[in-house]
Design a protein around this motif. Sequence first.
Motif, PDB file in Angstrom:
ATOM      1  N   GLN A  26     -20.412  21.103  -5.388  1.00 18.86           N
ATOM      2  CA  GLN A  26     -19.443  20.598  -4.547  1.00 18.86           C
ATOM      3  C   GLN A  26     -19.769  20.888  -3.197  1.00 18.86           C
ATOM      4  O   GLN A  26     -19.364  19.873  -2.094  1.00 18.86           O
ATOM      5  N   ALA A  27     -20.514  21.914  -2.658  1.00 16.44           N
ATOM      6  CA  ALA A  27     -20.861  22.088  -1.309  1.00 16.44           C
ATOM      7  C   ALA A  27     -21.754  21.148  -1.010  1.00 16.44           C
ATOM      8  O   ALA A  27     -21.864  20.622   0.219  1.00 16.44           O
ATOM      9  N   THR A  28     -22.622  20.829  -1.688  1.00 13.93           N
ATOM     10  CA  THR A  28     -23.724  19.658  -1.543  1.00 13.93           C
ATOM     11  C   THR A  28     -23.059  18.506  -1.415  1.00 13.93           C
ATOM     12  O   THR A  28     -23.590  17.560  -0.155  1.00 13.93           O
ATOM     13  N   GLU A  29     -22.134  18.035  -2.181  1.00  9.64           N
ATOM     14  CA  GLU A  29     -21.254  16.841  -2.102  1.00  9.64           C
ATOM     15  C   GLU A  29     -20.653  16.915  -0.723  1.00  9.64           C
ATOM     16  O   GLU A  29     -20.702  15.720  -0.060  1.00  9.64           O
ATOM     17  N   VAL A  30     -19.986  18.030  -0.258  1.00 15.33           N
ATOM     18  CA  VAL A  30     -19.243  17.874   0.992  1.00 15.33           C
ATOM     19  C   VAL A  30     -20.302  17.689   1.947  1.00 15.33           C
ATOM     20  O   VAL A  30     -20.186  16.806   3.133  1.00 15.33           O
ATOM     21  N   ASP A  31     -21.474  18.355   1.917  1.00 14.95           N
ATOM     22  CA  ASP A  31     -22.328  18.156   3.014  1.00 14.95           C
ATOM     23  C   ASP A  31     -22.944  16.570   3.220  1.00 14.95           C
ATOM     24  O   ASP A  31     -23.042  16.115   4.127  1.00 14.95           O
ATOM     25  N   ASN A  32     -23.258  16.115   1.896  1.00 15.07           N
ATOM     26  CA  ASN A  32     -23.683  14.687   1.922  1.00 15.07           C
ATOM     27  C   ASN A  32     -22.561  13.829   2.464  1.00 15.07           C
ATOM     28  O   ASN A  32     -22.959  12.900   3.369  1.00 15.07           O
ATOM     29  N   VAL A  33     -21.324  13.987   2.098  1.00  5.32           N
ATOM     30  CA  VAL A  33     -20.207  13.082   2.694  1.00  5.32           C
ATOM     31  C   VAL A  33     -20.020  13.342   4.191  1.00  5.32           C
ATOM     32  O   VAL A  33     -19.949  12.422   4.782  1.00  5.32           O
ATOM     33  N   ALA A  34     -20.043  14.541   4.718  1.00  2.00           N
ATOM     34  CA  ALA A  34     -20.183  14.855   5.831  1.00  2.00           C
ATOM     35  C   ALA A  34     -21.311  14.174   6.933  1.00  2.00           C
ATOM     36  O   ALA A  34     -21.172  13.548   7.901  1.00  2.00           O
ATOM     37  N   ALA A  35     -22.548  14.081   6.166  1.00  2.00           N
ATOM     38  CA  ALA A  35     -23.553  13.378   6.931  1.00  2.00           C
ATOM     39  C   ALA A  35     -23.368  11.785   6.953  1.00  2.00           C
ATOM     40  O   ALA A  35     -23.807  11.283   7.894  1.00  2.00           O
ATOM     41  N   PHE A  36     -22.845  11.288   5.729  1.00  2.00           N
ATOM     42  CA  PHE A  36     -22.319   9.894   5.806  1.00  2.00           C
ATOM     43  C   PHE A  36     -21.361   9.426   6.892  1.00  2.00           C
ATOM     44  O   PHE A  36     -21.398   8.785   7.522  1.00  2.00           O
ATOM     45  N   ALA A  37     -20.453  10.649   6.876  1.00  2.00           N
ATOM     46  CA  ALA A  37     -19.187  10.337   8.020  1.00  2.00           C
ATOM     47  C   ALA A  37     -19.776  10.171   9.652  1.00  2.00           C
ATOM     48  O   ALA A  37     -19.143   9.604  10.203  1.00  2.00           O
ATOM     49  N   ARG A  38     -20.699  11.141   9.671  1.00  2.00           N
ATOM     50  CA  ARG A  38     -21.167  11.188  11.120  1.00  2.00           C
ATOM     51  C   ARG A  38     -21.891  10.066  11.394  1.00  2.00           C
ATOM     52  O   ARG A  38     -21.648   9.335  12.472  1.00  2.00           O
ATOM     53  N   LEU A  39     -22.665   9.564  10.374  1.00  2.00           N
ATOM     54  CA  LEU A  39     -23.409   8.198  10.617  1.00  2.00           C
ATOM     55  C   LEU A  39     -22.554   6.952  10.663  1.00  2.00           C
ATOM     56  O   LEU A  39     -22.651   6.147  11.596  1.00  2.00           O
ATOM     57  N   TYR A  40     -21.422   7.081   9.652  1.00  2.00           N
ATOM     58  CA  TYR A  40     -20.576   5.969   9.653  1.00  2.00           C
ATOM     59  C   TYR A  40     -19.645   5.930  10.975  1.00  2.00           C
ATOM     60  O   TYR A  40     -19.598   4.856  11.716  1.00  2.00           O
ATOM     61  N   GLY A  41     -19.470   7.074  11.502  1.00  2.00           N
ATOM     62  CA  GLY A  41     -18.478   6.846  12.603  1.00  2.00           C
ATOM     63  C   GLY A  41     -19.400   6.436  13.976  1.00  2.00           C
ATOM     64  O   GLY A  41     -18.840   5.669  14.724  1.00  2.00           O
ATOM     65  N   VAL A  42     -20.523   6.794  14.146  1.00  2.00           N
ATOM     66  CA  VAL A  42     -21.483   6.391  15.174  1.00  2.00           C
ATOM     67  C   VAL A  42     -21.493   4.885  15.167  1.00  2.00           C
ATOM     68  O   VAL A  42     -21.464   4.095  16.188  1.00  2.00           O
ATOM     69  N   THR A  43     -21.880   4.596  14.003  1.00  4.13           N
ATOM     70  CA  THR A  43     -22.280   3.107  13.681  1.00  4.13           C
ATOM     71  C   THR A  43     -21.176   2.553  14.024  1.00  4.13           C
ATOM     72  O   THR A  43     -21.069   1.132  14.402  1.00  4.13           O
ATOM     73  N   ARG A  44     -19.758   2.539  13.266  1.00  6.14           N
ATOM     74  CA  ARG A  44     -18.891   1.788  13.492  1.00  6.14           C
ATOM     75  C   ARG A  44     -18.306   1.577  14.825  1.00  6.14           C
ATOM     76  O   ARG A  44     -17.910   0.583  15.448  1.00  6.14           O
ATOM     77  N   TRP A  45     -18.223   2.756  15.513  1.00 10.51           N
ATOM     78  CA  TRP A  45     -17.613   2.733  16.909  1.00 10.51           C
ATOM     79  C   TRP A  45     -18.385   2.629  18.038  1.00 10.51           C
ATOM     80  O   TRP A  45     -17.840   1.973  19.073  1.00 10.51           O
ATOM     81  N   PHE A  46     -19.783   2.651  17.798  1.00 11.33           N
ATOM     82  CA  PHE A  46     -20.690   2.542  19.001  1.00 11.33           C
ATOM     83  C   PHE A  46     -21.932   1.529  18.859  1.00 11.33           C
ATOM     84  O   PHE A  46     -22.668   1.495  20.028  1.00 11.33           O
ATOM     85  N   TYR A  47     -21.932   1.099  17.603  1.00 14.65           N
ATOM     86  CA  TYR A  47     -23.151   0.262  17.601  1.00 14.65           C
ATOM     87  C   TYR A  47     -22.837  -1.092  18.093  1.00 14.65           C
ATOM     88  O   TYR A  47     -21.937  -1.881  17.652  1.00 14.65           O
ATOM     89  N   PRO A  48     -23.588  -1.539  19.057  1.00 15.32           N
ATOM     90  CA  PRO A  48     -23.195  -2.984  19.688  1.00 15.32           C
ATOM     91  C   PRO A  48     -23.681  -4.056  19.146  1.00 15.32           C
ATOM     92  O   PRO A  48     -24.863  -4.721  19.435  1.00 15.32           O
ATOM     93  N   SER A  49     -22.845  -4.463  18.024  1.00 18.06           N
ATOM     94  CA  SER A  49     -23.529  -5.622  17.090  1.00 18.06           C
ATOM     95  C   SER A  49     -22.367  -6.450  16.811  1.00 18.06           C
ATOM     96  O   SER A  49     -21.330  -6.183  16.416  1.00 18.06           O
TER      97      SER A  49
END
Length: 105
Positions: free
Chosen positions: A26-49
């Motif tokens: 479960q801890a691994t899954e939480v870490d994996n989802v957190a990594a996805f969430a960080r990349l998702y947030g940066v891409t969604r809100w700051f990627y100029p495309s």
Amino acid sequence: MTLRSQCMFASVLITTLAAAPLSAQQATEVDNVAAFARLYGVTRWFYPSDAAAAMDWNRFAIHGIDRVRAARTSAEVETTLQAAWFSESTRRSSERLVRSGRTRA
């Protein structure tokens, strides 16, 4: 999803996760989802495309989280994240080329 509902969802999630001890998996899954969430947030809100602006981010998040939860090692997480982002950007680019008529036959 509005910012207010996202904040409420995050607080419920944090409260739920903090209430019970996590197993190693479960801890691994939480870490994996957190990594996805960080990349998702940066891409969604700051990627100029235009492709990023036209993307169905909710669908992408659901499929992306499913993929990263299954990863067991950091190398698998990295591969999964790269595949999710590059496959989506490649698909969007090819759709844009087809619409513009600039594809090679």
